[in-house]
Scaffold this motif. Structure first.
Motif, PDB file in Angstrom:
ATOM      1  N   ASN A   1      19.822  -2.980  24.366  1.00  0.00           N
ATOM      2  CA  ASN A   1      19.415  -1.820  23.569  1.00  0.00           C
ATOM      3  C   ASN A   1      20.611  -1.424  22.715  1.00  0.00           C
ATOM      4  O   ASN A   1      21.604  -0.970  23.267  1.00  0.00           O
ATOM      5  CB  ASN A   1      18.996  -0.677  24.471  1.00  0.00           C
TER       6      ASN A   1
ATOM      7  N   ILE B   1      14.653   7.171  27.824  1.00  0.00           N
ATOM      8  CA  ILE B   1      15.691   6.406  27.137  1.00  0.00           C
ATOM      9  C   ILE B   1      15.295   6.245  25.679  1.00  0.00           C
ATOM     10  O   ILE B   1      14.138   5.955  25.368  1.00  0.00           O
ATOM     11  CB  ILE B   1      15.849   5.004  27.762  1.00  0.00           C
ATOM     12  N   LYS B   2      16.259   6.433  24.783  1.00  0.00           N
ATOM     13  CA  LYS B   2      16.037   6.121  23.369  1.00  0.00           C
ATOM     14  C   LYS B   2      16.152   4.612  23.210  1.00  0.00           C
ATOM     15  O   LYS B   2      17.173   4.020  23.556  1.00  0.00           O
ATOM     16  CB  LYS B   2      17.048   6.842  22.479  1.00  0.00           C
TER      17      LYS B   2
ATOM     18  N   ILE C   1      17.995   1.971  33.332  1.00  0.00           N
ATOM     19  CA  ILE C   1      18.767   1.309  32.289  1.00  0.00           C
ATOM     20  C   ILE C   1      17.876   0.252  31.658  1.00  0.00           C
ATOM     21  O   ILE C   1      17.233  -0.528  32.361  1.00  0.00           O
ATOM     22  CB  ILE C   1      20.038   0.657  32.861  1.00  0.00           C
TER      23      ILE C   1
ATOM     24  N   ASP D   1      12.777   9.514  33.881  1.00  0.00           N
ATOM     25  CA  ASP D   1      13.871   9.098  33.000  1.00  0.00           C
ATOM     26  C   ASP D   1      13.331   8.843  31.596  1.00  0.00           C
ATOM     27  O   ASP D   1      12.237   8.312  31.439  1.00  0.00           O
ATOM     28  CB  ASP D   1      14.524   7.809  33.503  1.00  0.00           C
TER      29      ASP D   1
END
Length: 91
Positions: free
Chosen positions: A32, A86-87, A28, A84
């Motif tokens: 964001n 993440i955008k 996480i 992982d």
């Protein structure tokens, strides 16, 4: 493409408390979208932030906080060593 709905889903923050974010298995990044220049992660990991062309723009090892002041506004992909992705949106 056409949107088909309705669609029901739960977000991670709706199912776990703030204290449990640090032990969540999925990476996480917060905040964001980001407009403060500092990105926090819920665990220490090696990360690569790539632009949408796939070029690495920031590489960090053993990090749980990343200075993103050098990034222009836009969309990036943050990839962890564990796989992982993440955008990341920088405002």
């Amino acid at each position: 493409s056409e949107w088909a709905g309705p669609l029901m889903f739960k977000t991670l923050t709706a199912t776990v408390g703030i204290l449990e974010l640090a032990t969540a298995k999925a990476l996480i990044a917060f905040p964001n979208p980001n407009n403060i220049g500092s990105l926090r992660l819920n665990r220490i990991t090696d990360v690569v932030i790539r632009n949408l062309l796939g070029q690495p723009v920031i590489v960090k090892t053993n990090a749980d906080e990343i200075d993103i002041n050098e990034l222009s506004s836009g969309i990036y992909l943050l990839e962890s060593a564990e796989g992982d992705t993440i955008k990341l949106i920088v405002e």
